[in-house]
Design a protein around this motif. Sequence first.
Motif, PDB file in Angstrom:
ATOM      1  N   ALA A 108       0.930  -1.101  -0.508  1.00 34.24           N
ATOM      2  CA  ALA A 108       0.181   0.391   0.613  1.00 34.24           C
ATOM      3  C   ALA A 108       0.707   0.969   0.045  1.00 34.24           C
ATOM      4  O   ALA A 108       0.526   1.822  -1.277  1.00 34.24           O
ATOM      5  CB  ALA A 108      -0.710  -0.012   1.240  1.00 34.24           C
ATOM      6  N   ASN A 109       1.603   1.556   0.167  1.00 34.54           N
ATOM      7  CA  ASN A 109       3.000   1.981   0.632  1.00 34.54           C
ATOM      8  C   ASN A 109       3.754   2.402  -0.736  1.00 34.54           C
ATOM      9  O   ASN A 109       3.722   3.690  -0.768  1.00 34.54           O
ATOM     10  CB  ASN A 109       3.924   2.056   1.954  1.00 34.54           C
ATOM     11  N   ALA A 110       3.845   1.965  -0.973  1.00 30.92           N
ATOM     12  CA  ALA A 110       4.266   2.308  -2.888  1.00 30.92           C
ATOM     13  C   ALA A 110       3.366   3.070  -3.700  1.00 30.92           C
ATOM     14  O   ALA A 110       3.653   3.453  -4.457  1.00 30.92           O
ATOM     15  CB  ALA A 110       3.931   0.775  -3.469  1.00 30.92           C
ATOM     16  N   VAL A 111       1.896   2.971  -3.237  1.00 32.49           N
ATOM     17  CA  VAL A 111       0.878   3.157  -4.092  1.00 32.49           C
ATOM     18  C   VAL A 111       1.503   4.578  -4.138  1.00 32.49           C
ATOM     19  O   VAL A 111       1.263   5.306  -6.162  1.00 32.49           O
ATOM     20  CB  VAL A 111      -0.356   2.974  -4.021  1.00 32.49           C
ATOM     21  N   PRO A 112       1.256   5.610  -3.473  1.00 30.44           N
ATOM     22  CA  PRO A 112       1.806   6.990  -3.760  1.00 30.44           C
ATOM     23  C   PRO A 112       2.555   7.692  -3.745  1.00 30.44           C
ATOM     24  O   PRO A 112       2.492   8.013  -4.932  1.00 30.44           O
ATOM     25  CB  PRO A 112       1.477   7.369  -1.873  1.00 30.44           C
ATOM     26  N   HIS A 113       4.261   6.596  -3.599  1.00 33.69           N
ATOM     27  CA  HIS A 113       5.413   6.736  -3.922  1.00 33.69           C
ATOM     28  C   HIS A 113       5.647   6.597  -5.661  1.00 33.69           C
ATOM     29  O   HIS A 113       6.132   7.200  -6.567  1.00 33.69           O
ATOM     30  CB  HIS A 113       6.580   6.388  -3.504  1.00 33.69           C
ATOM     31  N   PHE A 114       4.834   5.400  -6.023  1.00 39.41           N
ATOM     32  CA  PHE A 114       5.336   5.813  -7.219  1.00 39.41           C
ATOM     33  C   PHE A 114       4.245   6.094  -7.853  1.00 39.41           C
ATOM     34  O   PHE A 114       5.252   6.894  -8.813  1.00 39.41           O
ATOM     35  CB  PHE A 114       4.555   3.914  -7.848  1.00 39.41           C
ATOM     36  N   VAL A 115       2.767   7.386  -7.904  1.00 43.23           N
ATOM     37  CA  VAL A 115       2.417   7.270  -8.503  1.00 43.23           C
ATOM     38  C   VAL A 115       2.630   8.843  -8.604  1.00 43.23           C
ATOM     39  O   VAL A 115       2.916   9.623  -9.683  1.00 43.23           O
ATOM     40  CB  VAL A 115       0.182   7.627  -8.130  1.00 43.23           C
ATOM     41  N   PRO A 150      11.624   8.782   3.173  1.00 43.24           N
ATOM     42  CA  PRO A 150      11.890   9.042   4.848  1.00 43.24           C
ATOM     43  C   PRO A 150      13.235   9.593   4.342  1.00 43.24           C
ATOM     44  O   PRO A 150      14.384   9.327   5.503  1.00 43.24           O
ATOM     45  CB  PRO A 150      12.545   7.551   5.066  1.00 43.24           C
ATOM     46  N   PHE A 151      13.548   9.737   3.219  1.00 47.26           N
ATOM     47  CA  PHE A 151      14.980  10.087   3.195  1.00 47.26           C
ATOM     48  C   PHE A 151      14.674  12.147   2.742  1.00 47.26           C
ATOM     49  O   PHE A 151      16.484  12.867   2.527  1.00 47.26           O
ATOM     50  CB  PHE A 151      15.738   9.641   2.243  1.00 47.26           C
ATOM     51  N   SER A 181      14.223  16.122   4.346  1.00 49.23           N
ATOM     52  CA  SER A 181      14.740  16.663   5.297  1.00 49.23           C
ATOM     53  C   SER A 181      13.422  17.650   5.922  1.00 49.23           C
ATOM     54  O   SER A 181      13.422  18.933   4.846  1.00 49.23           O
ATOM     55  CB  SER A 181      16.060  17.188   4.961  1.00 49.23           C
ATOM     56  N   PRO A 182      13.131  17.662   6.493  1.00 50.27           N
ATOM     57  CA  PRO A 182      13.023  16.601   7.944  1.00 50.27           C
ATOM     58  C   PRO A 182      12.707  15.297   7.092  1.00 50.27           C
ATOM     59  O   PRO A 182      11.636  15.806   6.670  1.00 50.27           O
ATOM     60  CB  PRO A 182      12.482  17.191   9.051  1.00 50.27           C
ATOM     61  N   PRO A 183      13.163  14.229   7.953  1.00 50.12           N
ATOM     62  CA  PRO A 183      12.284  13.098   6.812  1.00 50.12           C
ATOM     63  C   PRO A 183      11.305  12.278   7.639  1.00 50.12           C
ATOM     64  O   PRO A 183      10.282  13.127   8.052  1.00 50.12           O
ATOM     65  CB  PRO A 183      13.037  11.594   8.344  1.00 50.12           C
ATOM     66  N   GLY A 184      10.563  12.398   5.594  1.00 48.80           N
ATOM     67  CA  GLY A 184       9.134  12.148   6.371  1.00 48.80           C
ATOM     68  C   GLY A 184       7.658  13.182   5.998  1.00 48.80           C
ATOM     69  O   GLY A 184       6.803  13.387   6.201  1.00 48.80           O
ATOM     70  N   LYS A 185       8.474  14.478   5.953  1.00 45.83           N
ATOM     71  CA  LYS A 185       7.856  16.375   5.983  1.00 45.83           C
ATOM     72  C   LYS A 185       8.394  16.619   4.884  1.00 45.83           C
ATOM     73  O   LYS A 185       7.912  16.986   4.422  1.00 45.83           O
ATOM     74  CB  LYS A 185       7.937  16.344   7.702  1.00 45.83           C
ATOM     75  N   GLY A 186       9.492  16.363   4.217  1.00 46.18           N
ATOM     76  CA  GLY A 186      10.225  17.456   3.800  1.00 46.18           C
ATOM     77  C   GLY A 186      10.012  16.546   2.449  1.00 46.18           C
ATOM     78  O   GLY A 186       9.466  15.487   2.283  1.00 46.18           O
ATOM     79  N   VAL A 241      10.293   6.788  -6.775  1.00 46.52           N
ATOM     80  CA  VAL A 241      10.287   5.740  -8.011  1.00 46.52           C
ATOM     81  C   VAL A 241      10.570   5.181  -7.450  1.00 46.52           C
ATOM     82  O   VAL A 241      10.555   3.566  -6.864  1.00 46.52           O
ATOM     83  CB  VAL A 241      10.752   6.120  -9.636  1.00 46.52           C
ATOM     84  N   THR A 242      12.283   5.369  -6.920  1.00 44.63           N
ATOM     85  CA  THR A 242      13.161   4.143  -5.859  1.00 44.63           C
ATOM     86  C   THR A 242      12.350   3.710  -4.762  1.00 44.63           C
ATOM     87  O   THR A 242      12.532   2.556  -4.412  1.00 44.63           O
ATOM     88  CB  THR A 242      14.246   4.728  -5.888  1.00 44.63           C
ATOM     89  N   TRP A 243      12.042   4.562  -3.997  1.00 45.54           N
ATOM     90  CA  TRP A 243      11.534   4.234  -2.845  1.00 45.54           C
ATOM     91  C   TRP A 243      10.147   2.719  -2.859  1.00 45.54           C
ATOM     92  O   TRP A 243       9.856   2.546  -2.073  1.00 45.54           O
ATOM     93  CB  TRP A 243      11.113   4.522  -2.262  1.00 45.54           C
TER      94      TRP A 243
END
Length: 102
Positions: free
Chosen positions: A17-24, A35-36, A38-43, A51-53
């Motif tokens: 499920a987490n892959a979907v928004p990052h891929f889109v 998570p990469f 700055s700041p992690p998860g917010k920037g 796409v890599t994530w």
Amino acid sequence: MNWYDYIACFFAGALLANAVPHFVHGISGDWFPTPFASPPGKGLSSPTVNVTWALFNLAVGYILFRIGKVSTGSSSVLVLFLAGITAISTWLSVHFTKKDPT
């Protein structure tokens, strides 16, 4: 099934499920939190990082899907798989409302 198979089912759902928004967002060329960042998860991270994530989440999610034997169709396995999807989707819907607009 062993106890770790059930844990694998839950995390397979969460990672897939987490892959979907990052891929889109990544293939759309949009910046989106990872998570990469700055700041992690917010920037915001670049589309390539997203796409890599997403691909990493898909690969690990698929491995856990196979380990957890989700495709057997067992009711308890499917409930845990769907619980993983529900848990990550609900948490991220709240979490991503706080992302940096920059």
